[in-house]
Scaffold this motif. Structure first.
Motif, PDB file in Angstrom:
ATOM      1  N   THR A   1     -10.983 -10.787  -0.531  1.00 17.46           N
ATOM      2  CA  THR A   1     -12.173 -10.518  -1.349  1.00 17.46           C
ATOM      3  C   THR A   1     -13.446 -11.040  -0.666  1.00 17.46           C
ATOM      4  OG1 THR A   1     -10.815 -10.565  -3.310  1.00 17.46           O
ATOM      5  CG2 THR A   1     -13.162 -10.850  -3.663  1.00 17.46           C
TER       6      THR A   1
ATOM      7  N   GLY B   1       1.806  -8.450   1.916  1.00 18.09           N
ATOM      8  CA  GLY B   1       0.776  -9.380   2.373  1.00 18.09           C
ATOM      9  C   GLY B   1       0.913 -10.674   1.569  1.00 18.09           C
ATOM     10  N   GLY B   2      -0.119 -11.507   1.615  1.00 19.41           N
ATOM     11  CA  GLY B   2      -0.057 -12.794   0.928  1.00 19.41           C
ATOM     12  C   GLY B   2       0.178 -12.648  -0.567  1.00 19.41           C
ATOM     13  N   VAL B   3      -0.425 -11.629  -1.176  1.00 18.44           N
ATOM     14  CA  VAL B   3      -0.258 -11.447  -2.623  1.00 18.44           C
ATOM     15  C   VAL B   3       1.180 -11.013  -2.921  1.00 18.44           C
ATOM     16  CG1 VAL B   3      -1.043 -10.151  -4.649  1.00 18.44           C
ATOM     17  CG2 VAL B   3      -2.713 -10.995  -3.002  1.00 18.44           C
TER      18      VAL B   3
ATOM     19  N   ASP C   1       7.344  -2.191   2.462  1.00 20.58           N
ATOM     20  CA  ASP C   1       6.117  -2.188   3.274  1.00 20.58           C
ATOM     21  C   ASP C   1       6.296  -1.187   4.407  1.00 20.58           C
ATOM     22  OD1 ASP C   1       3.875  -3.080   5.110  1.00 20.58           O
ATOM     23  OD2 ASP C   1       3.724  -4.662   3.605  1.00 20.58           O
TER      24      ASP C   1
ATOM     25  N   LYS D   1       6.565  -7.315   8.490  1.00 20.22           N
ATOM     26  CA  LYS D   1       6.356  -8.143   7.288  1.00 20.22           C
ATOM     27  C   LYS D   1       7.673  -8.594   6.652  1.00 20.22           C
ATOM     28  CE  LYS D   1       1.875  -7.362   7.255  1.00 20.22           C
ATOM     29  NZ  LYS D   1       0.774  -8.222   6.908  1.00 20.22           N
TER      30      LYS D   1
ATOM     31  N   ALA E   1       0.985  -4.386  -4.743  1.00 20.99           N
ATOM     32  CA  ALA E   1       0.083  -5.373  -4.132  1.00 20.99           C
ATOM     33  C   ALA E   1      -0.524  -4.780  -2.865  1.00 20.99           C
ATOM     34  CB  ALA E   1       0.840  -6.660  -3.833  1.00 20.99           C
ATOM     35  N   ILE E   2      -0.970  -3.530  -2.968  1.00 18.41           N
ATOM     36  CA  ILE E   2      -1.579  -2.845  -1.827  1.00 18.41           C
ATOM     37  C   ILE E   2      -3.003  -2.392  -2.180  1.00 18.41           C
ATOM     38  CG2 ILE E   2      -1.355  -0.897  -0.204  1.00 18.41           C
ATOM     39  CD1 ILE E   2       1.708  -0.907  -1.050  1.00 18.41           C
TER      40      ILE E   2
ATOM     41  N   GLY F   1      -2.834  -5.077  -6.890  1.00 16.80           N
ATOM     42  CA  GLY F   1      -3.835  -4.689  -5.886  1.00 16.80           C
ATOM     43  C   GLY F   1      -5.090  -4.157  -6.555  1.00 16.80           C
ATOM     44  N   VAL F   2      -6.248  -4.509  -6.001  1.00 17.81           N
ATOM     45  CA  VAL F   2      -7.513  -4.033  -6.586  1.00 17.81           C
ATOM     46  C   VAL F   2      -7.622  -2.524  -6.356  1.00 17.81           C
ATOM     47  CG1 VAL F   2     -10.022  -4.267  -6.548  1.00 17.81           C
ATOM     48  CG2 VAL F   2      -8.582  -6.261  -6.090  1.00 17.81           C
TER      49      VAL F   2
HETATM   50  N1  COD Z   1       3.100   1.506   1.470  1.00 16.03           N
HETATM   51  C1  COD Z   1       3.665   0.292   1.603  1.00 16.03           C
HETATM   52  N2  COD Z   1       2.989  -0.779   2.091  1.00 16.03           N
HETATM   53  C2  COD Z   1       1.723  -0.585   2.477  1.00 16.03           C
HETATM   54  C3  COD Z   1       1.072   0.669   2.389  1.00 16.03           C
HETATM   55  C4  COD Z   1       1.832   1.756   1.867  1.00 16.03           C
HETATM   56  N3  COD Z   1       1.288   2.955   1.729  1.00 16.03           N
HETATM   57  N4  COD Z   1      -0.190   0.525   2.843  1.00 16.03           N
HETATM   58  C5  COD Z   1      -0.333  -0.745   3.213  1.00 16.03           C
HETATM   59  N5  COD Z   1       0.814  -1.428   2.994  1.00 16.03           N
HETATM   60  C6  COD Z   1       1.078  -2.840   3.215  1.00 16.03           C
HETATM   61  C7  COD Z   1       0.442  -3.404   4.474  1.00 16.03           C
HETATM   62  O1  COD Z   1       1.246  -3.180   5.602  1.00 16.03           O
HETATM   63  C8  COD Z   1       0.338  -4.892   4.124  1.00 16.03           C
HETATM   64  O2  COD Z   1       1.457  -5.621   4.548  1.00 16.03           O
HETATM   65  C9  COD Z   1       0.283  -4.926   2.591  1.00 16.03           C
HETATM   66  O3  COD Z   1       0.489  -3.589   2.160  1.00 16.03           O
HETATM   67  C10 COD Z   1      -1.080  -5.402   2.033  1.00 16.03           C
HETATM   68  O4  COD Z   1      -1.226  -6.675   2.402  1.00 16.03           O
HETATM   69  P1  COD Z   1      -2.624  -7.355   2.846  1.00 16.03           P
HETATM   70  O5  COD Z   1      -2.255  -8.528   3.660  1.00 16.03           O
HETATM   71  O6  COD Z   1      -3.525  -6.334   3.425  1.00 16.03           O
HETATM   72  O7  COD Z   1      -3.267  -7.768   1.483  1.00 16.03           O
HETATM   73  P2  COD Z   1      -3.031  -9.043   0.512  1.00 16.03           P
HETATM   74  O8  COD Z   1      -1.612  -9.383   0.282  1.00 16.03           O
HETATM   75  O9  COD Z   1      -3.935 -10.155   0.962  1.00 16.03           O
HETATM   76  O10 COD Z   1      -3.433  -8.466  -0.881  1.00 16.03           O
HETATM   77  C11 COD Z   1      -4.599  -7.897  -1.118  1.00 16.03           C
HETATM   78  C12 COD Z   1      -4.531  -6.739  -2.054  1.00 16.03           C
HETATM   79  C13 COD Z   1      -4.515  -5.490  -1.229  1.00 16.03           C
HETATM   80  C14 COD Z   1      -3.346  -6.762  -2.980  1.00 16.03           C
HETATM   81  C15 COD Z   1      -5.846  -6.841  -2.846  1.00 16.03           C
HETATM   82  O11 COD Z   1      -5.990  -5.756  -3.659  1.00 16.03           O
HETATM   83  C16 COD Z   1      -5.921  -8.141  -3.628  1.00 16.03           C
HETATM   84  O12 COD Z   1      -6.334  -9.132  -3.107  1.00 16.03           O
HETATM   85  N6  COD Z   1      -5.499  -8.144  -4.876  1.00 16.03           N
HETATM   86  C17 COD Z   1      -5.520  -9.280  -5.711  1.00 16.03           C
HETATM   87  C18 COD Z   1      -6.495  -9.042  -6.781  1.00 16.03           C
HETATM   88  C19 COD Z   1      -6.976 -10.257  -7.435  1.00 16.03           C
HETATM   89  O13 COD Z   1      -6.751 -10.468  -8.610  1.00 16.03           O
HETATM   90  N7  COD Z   1      -7.664 -11.105  -6.714  1.00 16.03           N
HETATM   91  C20 COD Z   1      -8.226 -12.274  -7.271  1.00 16.03           C
HETATM   92  C21 COD Z   1      -9.641 -12.452  -6.861  1.00 16.03           C
HETATM   93  S1  COD Z   1      -9.876 -12.375  -5.176  1.00 16.03           S
END
Ligand code: COD
Ligand code: ZN
Ligand code: ZN
Length: 374
Positions: free
Chosen positions: A49, A201-203, A223, A228, A268-269, A293-294
């Motif tokens: 974010t 990802g981390g979430v 994923d 991952k 969580a994407i 995911g947002v």
């Molecule tokens: N299918 C499967 N996996 C996928 C696809 C797909 N089509 N596209 C991408 N991915 C994978 C990526 O390879 C990656 O491993 C993962 O999805 C996303 O992970 P990151 O590392 O990019 O993101 P994160 O885990 O840090 O999470 C971020 C979110 C994308 C979930 C984002 O929306 C978020 O931060 N949500 C939390 C919302 C919230 O309440 N935040 C609090 C305030 S900040």
């Protein structure tokens, strides 16, 4: 010499405008006014974010001090503050808890209706607590943690265990709690159930940790990046699959793998197509799917209502559904009781002045969480 009541001069990473480099500057931090708390930040995570605010994908007023996933020590308090005192270890919160609105008094609500009052990055009277080069600097989600000192409001600050290691529990301020709460608090995953987590990802990893803590017996990670999988298994996934390895819809793959028994799914994407996939993948009658995911901004989603007609539940949550001021300290206590391990999410620890490197690691997808220490 006490700094209470005085302006503090310190270092902060200031973002002067969208898509500009974060600039480490000397800033002034005003003393806390009534019901405000000034905090010495000791550790802060870098969350996606913050990156969204840099690129303009998330709105902010400029100049701004970003950062919202941190832990620190109360330096001084303003008049009327009763729930924290100087020396207390605290986590600044991204969701306030007024304790009085319809959302705060309902046991299931955590999105305080008073949230919008500080959306502009300034206090209600229009002032800001930070200045740099004579200009006011706005706050970010009332937290602004990419600075040695910040000022928040009492209802946005949670006192935590005095023994908590701040360089770890800072993650409880955002990313960890979001995922872990999605499983435990929002979906209320039951023991023995089967869960599927889209996005590792981390979430997504924090969701897996929540499913595991709730006693799920099968946790399937999904994923498109197989790199991952290893870490997902280390935090509790029992198996991992890549949708690219299949020609049929992932919901059918999951149905076959589990003899049609997926009770809970999580997205969580942050993509519409995977939100629908996750919904379609939970059991058509008793399944629950949580959108974590947002979603893409200002875009409508079309879906077949038959997906819900059989009884599925579709939910979303902010910060995992936790009531921040009350639940964040409990999560810190759970961490101290070793109910979960935050080390599995921390891939990098850097000194604050290497913040640029932390963002580079995030952009390249090389980090789960980077923690900056002061
Ligand atoms: N299918 C499967 N996996 C996928 C696809 C797909 N089509 N596209 C991408 N991915 C994978 C990526 O390879 C990656 O491993 C993962 O999805 C996303 O992970 P990151 O590392 O990019 O993101 P994160 O885990 O840090 O999470 C971020 C979110 C994308 C979930 C984002 O929306 C978020 O931060 N949500 C939390 C919302 C919230 O309440 N935040 C609090 C305030 S900040
Ligand atoms: Zn965050
Ligand atoms: Zn409220």
């Amino acid at each position: 010499m006490s700094t209470a009541g005085k302006v503090i001069k310190c270092k902060a990473a200031v973002l002067w405008g969208p898509n500009q480099p974060l600039s480490i500057e000397d800033i002034e931090v005003a003393p806390p006014k009534a019901f405000e708390v000034r905090i010495k930040i000791l550790a802060t995570g870098i969350c996606l974010t913050d990156h969204h605010a840099i690129t303009g994908a998330m709105g902010a007023n400029f100049p701004v001090i970003l950062g919202h996933e941190a832990a620190g020590i109360v330096e001084s308090i303003g008049e009327g503050v009763t729930t924290v005192k100087p020396g207390d270890k605290v986590i600044p919160l991204t969701l306030k808890q007024c304790g009085k609105c319809s959302s705060c008094i309902n046991p299931n609500g955590n999105f305080c209706l008073e949230m919008n009052v500080t959306a502009e990055g300034a206090w209600n009277d229009g002032t800001t607590s930070f200045t740099c080069k004579g200009k006011p600097v706005y706050n970010f989600i009332v937290t602004s943690t990419f600075t040695e000192y910040t000022v928040s409001s009492e209802s946005w600050v949670a006192k935590i265990d005095a023994a908590a290691p701040l360089e770890k529990v800072c993650l409880i301020g955002c990313g960890f709690s979001t995922g872990y709460g999605a499983a435990i608090k929002t979906a209320k995953v039951t023991p023995g159930s089967t869960c599927a987590v889209f996005g590792l990802g981390g979430v997504g990893l924090s969701i897996i940790m929540g499913c595991k803590a709730a006693g799920a017996s099968r946790i399937i990670g999904i994923d498109i990046n197989p790199h991952k999988f290893e870490r997902a298994k280390a935090v509790g996934a029992t198996e991992c699959i890549n949708p690219k390895d299949y020609t049929k819809p992932i919901s059918d793959v999951l149905k076959e793998m589990t003899d049609n028994s997926v009770g809970y799914t999580f997205e969580a994407i942050g993509r519409h197509d995977t939100m629908i996939d996750a919904l379609a993948s939970c059991h058509m009658s008793y399944g629950t799917s949580v959108m974590v995911g947002v979603p893409p901004r200002s875009k409508m989603l079309t879906y077949d209502p038959m997906l819900l007609f059989g009884g599925r539940t579709w939910k979303g949550c902010l910060l995992g559904g936790w009531k921040a001021k009350y639940d964040i300290p409990k999560l810190v206590s759970d961490f101290m009781a070793k109910k979960f391990d935050l080390d599995l999410l921390i891939t990098h620890v850097l000194p604050f002045n290497e913040i640029h490197k932390g963002f580079e690691l995030l952009e390249k997808g090389e980090s789960i969480r980077t923690v900056l220490t002061f």
